[in-house]
Design a protein around this motif. Structure first.
Motif, short mmCIF file in Angstrom:
data_model
loop_
_atom_site.label_atom_id
_atom_site.label_comp_id
_atom_site.label_asym_id
_atom_site.label_seq_id
_atom_site.Cartn_x
_atom_site.Cartn_y
_atom_site.Cartn_z
N ASN A 142 20.16 81.92 21.48
CA ASN A 142 19.60 82.62 20.31
C ASN A 142 18.10 82.36 20.17
O ASN A 142 17.59 82.06 19.08
N LEU A 143 17.39 82.50 21.28
CA LEU A 143 15.95 82.26 21.30
C LEU A 143 15.19 83.56 21.02
O LEU A 143 15.70 84.66 21.23
N SER A 144 13.97 83.41 20.57
CA SER A 144 13.16 84.58 20.19
C SER A 144 12.15 84.95 21.27
O SER A 144 11.24 85.75 21.02
N ILE A 145 12.30 84.38 22.45
CA ILE A 145 11.35 84.64 23.55
C ILE A 145 11.46 86.09 24.02
O ILE A 145 12.56 86.60 24.26
N ASN A 146 10.31 86.75 24.20
CA ASN A 146 10.30 88.07 24.81
C ASN A 146 10.40 87.94 26.33
O ASN A 146 9.87 86.99 26.92
N ASP A 181 10.32 78.29 23.76
CA ASP A 181 10.53 79.04 22.53
C ASP A 181 9.70 78.48 21.37
O ASP A 181 9.42 79.18 20.41
N LYS A 182 9.30 77.22 21.51
CA LYS A 182 8.51 76.57 20.46
C LYS A 182 7.01 76.65 20.73
O LYS A 182 6.20 76.24 19.90
N LEU A 241 13.61 76.62 28.45
CA LEU A 241 13.58 77.78 27.57
C LEU A 241 13.48 77.36 26.11
O LEU A 241 12.75 77.99 25.32
N ILE A 242 14.20 76.34 25.73
CA ILE A 242 14.14 75.85 24.35
C ILE A 242 12.73 75.36 24.02
O ILE A 242 12.20 75.64 22.93
N LYS A 243 12.09 74.66 24.97
CA LYS A 243 10.73 74.18 24.75
C LYS A 243 9.73 75.33 24.71
O LYS A 243 8.81 75.36 23.88
N VAL A 264 18.88 83.09 27.19
CA VAL A 264 18.08 83.40 26.00
C VAL A 264 18.97 83.95 24.88
O VAL A 264 18.82 83.59 23.71
#
Length: 280
Positions: free
Chosen positions: A97-101, A75-76, A71-73, A93
């Motif tokens: 604090n990720l910005s992924i929809n 997100d980038k 998920l962190i990857k 998520v």
């Protein structure tokens, strides 16, 4: 209205469409073709299409550390969203604090606008509506819910998944060499199902194409944000995608499109058939 496709051939991701769905290897089910994280990253750099990642496996505790890293990857990377089944994805998520929809993809549970709005209030942007509801119910959700709806209109629908290796067990019981594919016939309905087995278990697909080309116009008029087509089991998929893009860009007024794709069959699944439970 945008068209998303899930292909069975990795060479087909360049087809003319608005977006592509990429099932993540080892963490998605009910698909035919899977992609590694490295492949997804390469694709994201080469295309201007919207990219949605499918992580719809029911997760185990041992999966969580890897999922966090994934998920962190993601997100980038330039992606539009993640189809998820397990609520651990939503929780992670938020924790990270990720910005992924996210796309709420809990199959049979995505069937009413109030629940869709609940998940929207939790920060989820999209919902893939269940395959067991009618066109009228779909239109009602699109009109009343704040969430961005997606509707699968053409596919051999995925209907179930099991963590068990059912095909292997079946052939083992018969004392025969196993394959990873099997077709079965349900005795009561007479319907045939294709079974596909991989490391994550066994996926069931209805061996009948759901042909929703005739309802695309209704969905367009209802302002449905996304429609989905999946290639598995469908001949001339490239032509179908190209014609659908022309049809939707021309505001779905070409009746020749509907007449042409009657060749996909007359099964409209539950679009015009209510599910009624009776007590015997």
């Amino acid at each position: 209205m945008k068209l998303l496709i899930e292909t069975s051939n990795k060479n087909d991701i360049d087809l003319d469409c608005d977006g592509i769905i990429l099932p993540l290897k080892d963490y998605s089910v009910e698909s035919i073709t899977y992609y590694t994280l490295d492949e997804i990253e390469v694709i994201s750099k080469k295309t201007n299409k919207e990219i949605f990642i499918k992580i719809n496996k029911n997760l185990m505790n041992k999966d969580i550390p890897n999922i966090k890293d994934i998920l962190i990857k993601l997100d980038k990377i330039k992606i539009s969203g993640i189809f998820f089944y397990d609520l651990a994805i939503l929780q992670l998520v938020r924790e990270l604090n990720l910005s992924i929809n996210l796309v709420w993809n809990q199959t049979h549970m995505v069937n009413n606008y109030k629940t869709c709005d609940y998940y929207y209030s939790k920060g989820i942007k999209y919902a893939l509506l269940g395959k067991e509801i009618t066109l009228e119910e779909i239109q009602d959700i699109i009109r009343k819910s704040k969430i961005n709806c997606m509707v699968e209109v053409v596919s051999k629908p995925s209907v179930a998944v099991s963590y068990r290796h059912l095909i292997t067990n079946y052939y083992k019981d018969l004392g025969k060499t196993s394959t990873n594919k099997l077709q079965i016939k349900e005795k009561v309905s007479g319907l045939k199902f294709d079974l596909e087995e991989d490391n994550n278990g066994t996926s069931f697909f209805l061996d009948t194409i759901t042909n929703g080309t005739s309802i695309i116009k209704d969905l367009y008029q209802a302002n449905c944000p996304y429609i989905i087509m999946r290639e598995y089991g469908i001949d001339n998929f490239k032509e179908l995608v190209a014609d659908t893009m022309k049809y939707t860009s021309n505001k779905c007024i070409d009746d020749d499109y509907i007449n042409k794709y009657k060749k996909l069959g007359d099964s409209t699944n539950f679009f015009f058939k209510k599910t009624i439970y009776k007590v015997k």
